[in-house]
Design a protein around this motif. Sequence first.
Motif, PDB file in Angstrom:
ATOM      1  N   UNK A   7       0.828  -1.204   0.000  1.00 28.29           N
ATOM      2  CA  UNK A   7       0.000   0.000   0.000  1.00 28.29           C
ATOM      3  C   UNK A   7       0.865   1.259   0.000  1.00 28.29           C
ATOM      4  N   UNK A   8       2.137   1.120   0.329  1.00 25.64           N
ATOM      5  CA  UNK A   8       3.057   2.260   0.309  1.00 25.64           C
ATOM      6  C   UNK A   8       3.586   2.557  -1.093  1.00 25.64           C
ATOM      7  N   UNK A   9       3.175   1.752  -2.071  1.00 28.88           N
ATOM      8  CA  UNK A   9       3.582   1.970  -3.461  1.00 28.88           C
ATOM      9  C   UNK A   9       2.379   2.529  -4.215  1.00 28.88           C
ATOM     10  N   UNK A  31      14.447   3.565  -8.187  1.00 30.45           N
ATOM     11  CA  UNK A  31      15.607   4.209  -7.562  1.00 30.45           C
ATOM     12  C   UNK A  31      15.980   3.474  -6.278  1.00 30.45           C
ATOM     13  N   UNK A  32      14.985   3.161  -5.461  1.00 28.22           N
ATOM     14  CA  UNK A  32      15.259   2.427  -4.216  1.00 28.22           C
ATOM     15  C   UNK A  32      15.846   1.051  -4.530  1.00 28.22           C
ATOM     16  N   UNK A  41      22.640   0.184   2.145  1.00 28.49           N
ATOM     17  CA  UNK A  41      21.731  -0.314   3.170  1.00 28.49           C
ATOM     18  C   UNK A  41      20.468   0.551   3.152  1.00 28.49           C
ATOM     19  N   UNK A  42      19.365   0.035   3.681  1.00 34.50           N
ATOM     20  CA  UNK A  42      18.164   0.870   3.774  1.00 34.50           C
ATOM     21  C   UNK A  42      18.422   2.184   4.507  1.00 34.50           C
ATOM     22  N   UNK A  43      19.224   2.158   5.563  1.00 41.94           N
ATOM     23  CA  UNK A  43      19.535   3.395   6.290  1.00 41.94           C
ATOM     24  C   UNK A  43      20.282   4.391   5.400  1.00 41.94           C
ATOM     25  N   UNK A  54      12.249   3.912   6.225  1.00 44.95           N
ATOM     26  CA  UNK A  54      12.676   2.515   6.116  1.00 44.95           C
ATOM     27  C   UNK A  54      11.539   1.653   5.594  1.00 44.95           C
ATOM     28  N   UNK A  55      10.315   1.944   6.036  1.00 45.81           N
ATOM     29  CA  UNK A  55       9.158   1.186   5.561  1.00 45.81           C
ATOM     30  C   UNK A  55       8.965   1.364   4.061  1.00 45.81           C
ATOM     31  N   UNK A  56       9.236   2.559   3.558  1.00 44.45           N
ATOM     32  CA  UNK A  56       9.137   2.808   2.123  1.00 44.45           C
ATOM     33  C   UNK A  56      10.148   2.003   1.329  1.00 44.45           C
ATOM     34  N   UNK A  57      11.373   1.915   1.850  1.00 40.58           N
ATOM     35  CA  UNK A  57      12.409   1.120   1.179  1.00 40.58           C
ATOM     36  C   UNK A  57      12.007  -0.355   1.201  1.00 40.58           C
ATOM     37  N   UNK A  58      11.488  -0.827   2.327  1.00 43.94           N
ATOM     38  CA  UNK A  58      11.031  -2.219   2.422  1.00 43.94           C
ATOM     39  C   UNK A  58       9.870  -2.467   1.458  1.00 43.94           C
TER      40      UNK A  58
END
Length: 78
Positions: A7-9, A31-32, A41-43, A54-58
Amino acid sequence: MGSDRLALITTDPAVLSGQAVIAGTRVPVSVALDCLAAGMSPDEIVAEYPTLTLEGVQAAAAYGALLAREELVPLGPE
């Protein structure tokens, strides 16, 4: 991976020509994924793109995994 992550996409024809982006940003999922593939790394990605979480990258990784299961792309010798 739950549908809550996906849902974040979002896609919107008015934002980056309809590319899949991480919700609340103008950062394309690609890009991610490129950053993850390059070994960031996500960070580090969040530090580089401060509108991301971080949730967006995941969520981007989950979306990429979903696409990989849905579409086979031949990867023959170059």
